[in-house]
Design a protein around this motif. Structure first.
Motif, PDB file in Angstrom:
ATOM      1  N   ALA A 188       0.812  -1.272  -0.038  1.00 61.65           N
ATOM      2  CA  ALA A 188      -0.058   0.638   0.048  1.00 61.65           C
ATOM      3  C   ALA A 188       0.761   1.440  -0.294  1.00 61.65           C
ATOM      4  O   ALA A 188       1.747   1.352   0.667  1.00 61.65           O
ATOM      5  CB  ALA A 188      -1.227   0.312   1.066  1.00 61.65           C
ATOM      6  N   VAL A 189       0.551   1.939  -0.634  1.00 57.31           N
ATOM      7  CA  VAL A 189       1.700   3.349  -1.224  1.00 57.31           C
ATOM      8  C   VAL A 189       0.674   4.825  -0.858  1.00 57.31           C
ATOM      9  O   VAL A 189      -0.409   4.785  -1.514  1.00 57.31           O
ATOM     10  CB  VAL A 189       2.416   3.169  -2.336  1.00 57.31           C
ATOM     11  N   SER A 190       1.348   5.473  -0.046  1.00 62.28           N
ATOM     12  CA  SER A 190       0.783   7.016  -0.572  1.00 62.28           C
ATOM     13  C   SER A 190       1.917   7.910  -0.272  1.00 62.28           C
ATOM     14  O   SER A 190       3.388   7.641  -0.249  1.00 62.28           O
ATOM     15  CB  SER A 190      -0.478   7.543   0.832  1.00 62.28           C
ATOM     16  N   VAL A 191       1.855   9.269  -1.031  1.00 59.00           N
ATOM     17  CA  VAL A 191       1.792  10.073  -1.980  1.00 59.00           C
ATOM     18  C   VAL A 191       2.232  11.396  -1.811  1.00 59.00           C
ATOM     19  O   VAL A 191       0.950  12.081  -1.012  1.00 59.00           O
ATOM     20  CB  VAL A 191       2.527   9.902  -3.465  1.00 59.00           C
ATOM     21  N   ASN A 192       3.357  12.015  -0.898  1.00 54.41           N
ATOM     22  CA  ASN A 192       3.028  13.371  -0.970  1.00 54.41           C
ATOM     23  C   ASN A 192       4.290  14.669  -1.682  1.00 54.41           C
ATOM     24  O   ASN A 192       5.569  14.176  -1.841  1.00 54.41           O
ATOM     25  CB  ASN A 192       3.684  13.521   0.894  1.00 54.41           C
ATOM     26  N   SER A 193       4.061  15.608  -2.065  1.00 55.35           N
ATOM     27  CA  SER A 193       5.074  16.402  -2.463  1.00 55.35           C
ATOM     28  C   SER A 193       6.197  16.795  -2.019  1.00 55.35           C
ATOM     29  O   SER A 193       6.222  16.898  -0.846  1.00 55.35           O
ATOM     30  CB  SER A 193       4.477  17.512  -2.893  1.00 55.35           C
ATOM     31  N   LEU A 194       7.117  17.186  -2.260  1.00 53.76           N
ATOM     32  CA  LEU A 194       8.165  17.420  -1.620  1.00 53.76           C
ATOM     33  C   LEU A 194       8.802  18.737  -2.520  1.00 53.76           C
ATOM     34  O   LEU A 194       8.253  18.920  -3.680  1.00 53.76           O
ATOM     35  CB  LEU A 194       9.678  17.173  -1.254  1.00 53.76           C
ATOM     36  N   VAL A 195       9.163  19.709  -2.006  1.00 53.90           N
ATOM     37  CA  VAL A 195       9.786  21.468  -2.485  1.00 53.90           C
ATOM     38  C   VAL A 195      11.149  21.324  -2.544  1.00 53.90           C
ATOM     39  O   VAL A 195      11.420  22.243  -1.832  1.00 53.90           O
ATOM     40  CB  VAL A 195       8.710  22.562  -2.733  1.00 53.90           C
ATOM     41  N   PRO A 196      11.880  20.272  -3.298  1.00 54.35           N
ATOM     42  CA  PRO A 196      13.612  20.542  -3.353  1.00 54.35           C
ATOM     43  C   PRO A 196      14.037  21.791  -4.193  1.00 54.35           C
ATOM     44  O   PRO A 196      12.764  22.400  -5.200  1.00 54.35           O
ATOM     45  CB  PRO A 196      13.664  19.404  -4.246  1.00 54.35           C
TER      46      PRO A 196
END
Length: 396
Positions: free
Chosen positions: A201-209
């Motif tokens: 099971a996978v969930s995704v979060n934005s990151l801002v490099p």
């Protein structure tokens, strides 16, 4: 649709190639896709494409993707044909992170007062009685009425192979069978929000490099490829995508269906290199702090990551969740995901209820992967106050 009506379409697909999967999604949700392509987000993407520099970056990303994952290109083409829209407009959707969070500088004001970033909040609990991932999908209200689920059985008629090295990954994944249940937004590929396959099971979060890897494969393309992974080692290999690399940053929160393992995975573009950091969430037979993990929209375990300072709200959400007791049951996780107590930025987000009063970001849906019972719950309204989920489906 009235506020009292909650509806999430679910499309079941059996196919033997990526093009047909994309075509059926495009054909079924043609209205959603065409409507979304009139949104402000889609207009911003097209404006970028029409610039000289934007056209070159688009061409470089497309070339890198064709070389790495031609099967995913076929899936986008199928979706374009099924919905009767241009391939270019849909491929731009899968460059949304790079374009809106970096190239177009949408996340930054000229006076260096940073704007809020649409992101997400994840809660991972890895205990005997409460083993789950809780996820708030935060996005623009533009997609609220166009969200849907797909249950895909992609049988290419080939025996499954194991990836043994970076040089083999693309060929193996092009012919690999896939079975997954995924949340999708109109015009985007599966994989960039939350899903479950036969292994994870996978969930995704934005990151801002602060940087991108020019000419690498867009992060959303690699997130789609990740759906085919059958081991955590493959997940790392896919996101590194050597030698071409991944173009932008992302966080993945992963729970194994075959063991008690859970991980947080962070991807960081480091001026031509792609760094992937993996952190394991320990399993416990009781509710202890070490088995309770929160991830929002800032880097936590890539050392010395340089990122946009647009993170006041992200850190506030993490702090709020971290100050709550370790969840012991599903309702406790609903209470975390539905919390609105922060005056900086609440975990359950509503437009205007943030340190940035101009923000339009909202919590589109909340998802809970119940790993002990192989069950996905999705809430369209605040899960803390909802008596029942809007959708409840068994894992594939």
């Amino acid at each position: 649709m009235s506020s009292s009506c909650e509806s999430i379409p679910v499309l079941y697909i059996k196919a033997n190639n990526n093009y047909d999967v994309g075509y059926k999604i495009g054909q079924t949700f043609k209205h959603f896709i065409r409507d979304h392509l009139t949104s402000e987000t889609a207009k911003s993407l097209w404006s970028f494409y029409e610039s000289k520099d934007g056209r070159k970056k688009y061409a470089d990303s497309l070339e890198a993707t064709r070389k790495s994952y031609p099967n995913i290109i076929e899936e986008i083409q199928g979706m374009a044909d099924g919905s009767d829209v241009s391939f270019e407009k849909l491929f731009l959707q899968d460059m949304v992170s790079e374009i809106l969070l970096h190239y177009s500088h949408v996340s930054k004001d000229v006076d260096n007062t940073d704007r809020e970033v649409a992101g997400c909040t994840d809660v991972m609990v890895n205990t005997e009685s409460c083993r789950l991932i809780g996820h708030n999908e935060d996005w623009s209200p533009e997609v609220r009425d166009g969200m849907f689920m797909v249950n895909v059985d992609l049988d290419k008629g080939t025996p499954s192979e194991t990836v043994k090295g970076n040089k083999e990954v693309n060929n193996v994944f092009a012919s690999r069978n896939e079975r997954y249940l995924a949340n999708m937004f109109p015009g985007f590929l599966a994989g960039n929000t939350f899903y479950v396959n036969e292994t994870f099971a996978v969930s995704v979060n934005s990151l801002v490099p602060v940087s991108v890897n020019e000419g690498a494969v867009p992060v959303d393309i690699l997130l789609r490829a990740l759906i085919g992974c059958v081991s955590i080692e493959e997940c790392v290999t896919v996101m590194k995508n050597e030698p071409v690399g991944c173009s932008f940053g992302i966080n993945l929160n992963i729970a194994s269906r075959q063991s008690a393992n859970m991980w947080s995975l962070e991807v960081y573009p480091d001026y031509g290199k792609t760094l992937v950091s993996l952190r394991e969430i320990p399993y416990s037979d009781s509710a202890v702090t070490d088995s309770y993990y929160i991830h929002t929209n800032h880097y936590k375990h890539v050392e010395k990551a340089k990122e946009s300072p647009v993170l006041e709200g992200s850190r506030a959400r993490e702090e709020t969740a971290g100050n709550m007791p370790v969840p012991a049951k599903i309702q406790d996780v609903c209470s975390v995901l539905g919390d609105t107590s922060s005056h900086i930025e609440p975990i359950h987000r509503v437009p205007g209820k943030s340190f940035n009063r101009n923000s339009r970001t909202t919590t589109i849906a909340s998802a809970i992967f119940d790993m002990n019972n192989d069950l996905l719950r999705v809430y369209l309204n605040n899960p803390k106050t909802s008596k029942y989920p809007s959708l409840k489906l068994p894992f594939v």
